[in-house]
Write a protein that holds these residues in place. Structure first.
Motif, mmCIF file in Angstrom:
data_model
loop_
_atom_site.group_PDB
_atom_site.id
_atom_site.type_symbol
_atom_site.label_atom_id
_atom_site.label_comp_id
_atom_site.label_asym_id
_atom_site.label_seq_id
_atom_site.Cartn_x
_atom_site.Cartn_y
_atom_site.Cartn_z
ATOM 1 N N TRP A 10 44.621 46.047 23.722
ATOM 2 C CA TRP A 10 44.555 45.108 24.845
ATOM 3 C C TRP A 10 44.576 43.655 24.394
ATOM 4 O O TRP A 10 45.244 42.812 24.973
ATOM 5 N N ALA B 140 44.201 50.342 26.073
ATOM 6 C CA ALA B 140 42.872 49.817 25.765
ATOM 7 C C ALA B 140 42.743 49.362 24.318
ATOM 8 O O ALA B 140 42.223 48.281 24.046
ATOM 9 N N MET C 25 38.329 50.861 28.342
ATOM 10 C CA MET C 25 38.077 49.492 27.892
ATOM 11 C C MET C 25 36.619 49.320 27.483
ATOM 12 O O MET C 25 36.319 48.688 26.465
#
Length: 338
Positions: free
Chosen positions: A128, A125, A187
């Motif tokens: 990303w 995350a 996320m």
């Protein structure tokens, strides 16, 4: 009602009228699968499954398409043979123990894939944005998105698979309100932090399934799907769900990879699909009731065999936009003007 000549009907019934082939059709009606998926679900050898698939293909009942070293199969969506096959499948008992067991195993295969992708998202995350650059400049992609969206008024934006909230930040000068959806709570935590840091107060993010959105239909005049579809078993379902969210005249922007052969992305980055052609995308958009207006290819400039092309597709819901408010007065938002 679909009509067949006697010989054609007999040939088609011969193709369908075998237990394994009927089971294959029932599975492929639920989405595209590989030979490996089908052997795992049915518990039969790969040569046997491949032979049955070949016979179904010769009967024009299924589609086959290659993605790198993998081949995907699916029940044809159009054509008289596929129409008859779907009619026959509807007559099968919902309580048949063999079909129920196949469906349970199919759900297990899809669950493992989803968990694998979800674990990848959660592990990465924080990085990303760096991982999803995929050799193409973020600046180039961002500039192309902004140019493609243009200055057409955006009252409500929906970003599917929002990740770190990058699109919500990028397009914030254009919209009045926005929602980002993602299946990873890690996320979403990163996206919320990024939006706070960028002082973007008119956007919110929430947990949700891209295939079953927790939102009202026809509530957005712009929907974006940025580098998400290649992680999905059935990207066409995500496109259909995105289309359901669009107001008449609304637009859909998809950013993803063009077809490529970098197999290592399957194992290293949980990619399910190795890119999408313009023809496949146009077909999916058409089925969802949208018309592709434009596509833009962005090349990485890397050496051959290591390069990836990012494509941005712009599509529109061609239904006439409602330009009057509930009180009968002209709306200040000219959604879908051309």
């Amino acid at each position: 009602m679909v009509k067949f000549g006697l010989d054609d009907l007999v040939d088609l019934l011969k193709a369908v009228g075998e237990p394994t082939r009927l089971r294959l059709l029932a599975l492929l009606e639920q989405g595209d699968l590989t030979v490996s998926d089908l052997t795992e679900i049915l518990g039969q050898s790969q040569p046997r499954i491949s032979r049955h698939l070949k016979l179904l293909g010769e009967a024009d009942l299924i589609d086959r398409y290659q993605e790198g070293a993998w081949a995907y199969f699916g029940l044809k969506r159009e054509g008289r043979p596929a129409t008859l096959a779907r009619t026959l499948l509807k007559t099968a008992s919902e309580n048949d123990p063999v079909l129920l067991r196949d469906s349970d195993r199919l759900a297990s295969v899809k669950r493992v894939r989803a968990e694998r992708a979800q674990a990848y998202f959660s592990r990465n995350a924080a990085e990303w944005d760096a991982l999803r650059r995929l050799h193409v400049s973020d600046a180039d992609i961002d500039a192309a998105i902004v140019a493609l969206v243009g200055d057409e008024p955006v009252e409500a934006l929906l970003d599917l698979g929002t990740g770190t909230g990058r699109i919500l930040e990028l397009l914030q000068p254009l919209y009045q309100r926005a929602v980002g959806i993602d299946a990873s709570r890690d996320m979403l935590a990163v996206a919320r932090a990024n939006l706070d840091q960028a002082r973007v107060a008119k956007a919110s993010v929430r947990h949700g399934d891209i295939l079953n959105l927790p939102l009202d239909a026809q509530d957005f005049d712009l929907v974006t799907i940025h580098q998400v579809l290649h992680f999905l078993d059935q990207p066409e379902l995500a496109i259909a769900e995105a289309a359901r969210m669009l107001r008449p005249g609304g637009r859909l922007v998809i950013v993803d990879l063009a077809p490529h052969t970098l197999e290592h992305l399957r194992d290293e980055h949980a990619h399910v699909r190795l890119g999408f052609s313009n023809q496949a995308m146009a077909d999916w958009l058409k089925r969802a009731g949208l018309k592709m207006e434009k596509s833009v290819d962005l090349h990485s400039g890397k050496q051959a065999g290591q390069d990836l092309t990012v494509t941005i597709w712009l599509a529109r819901d061609e239904r006439a936009a409602d330009r009057t408010g509930q009180d009968g007065q002209p709306s200040s938002l000219l959604v879908g003007s051309r």
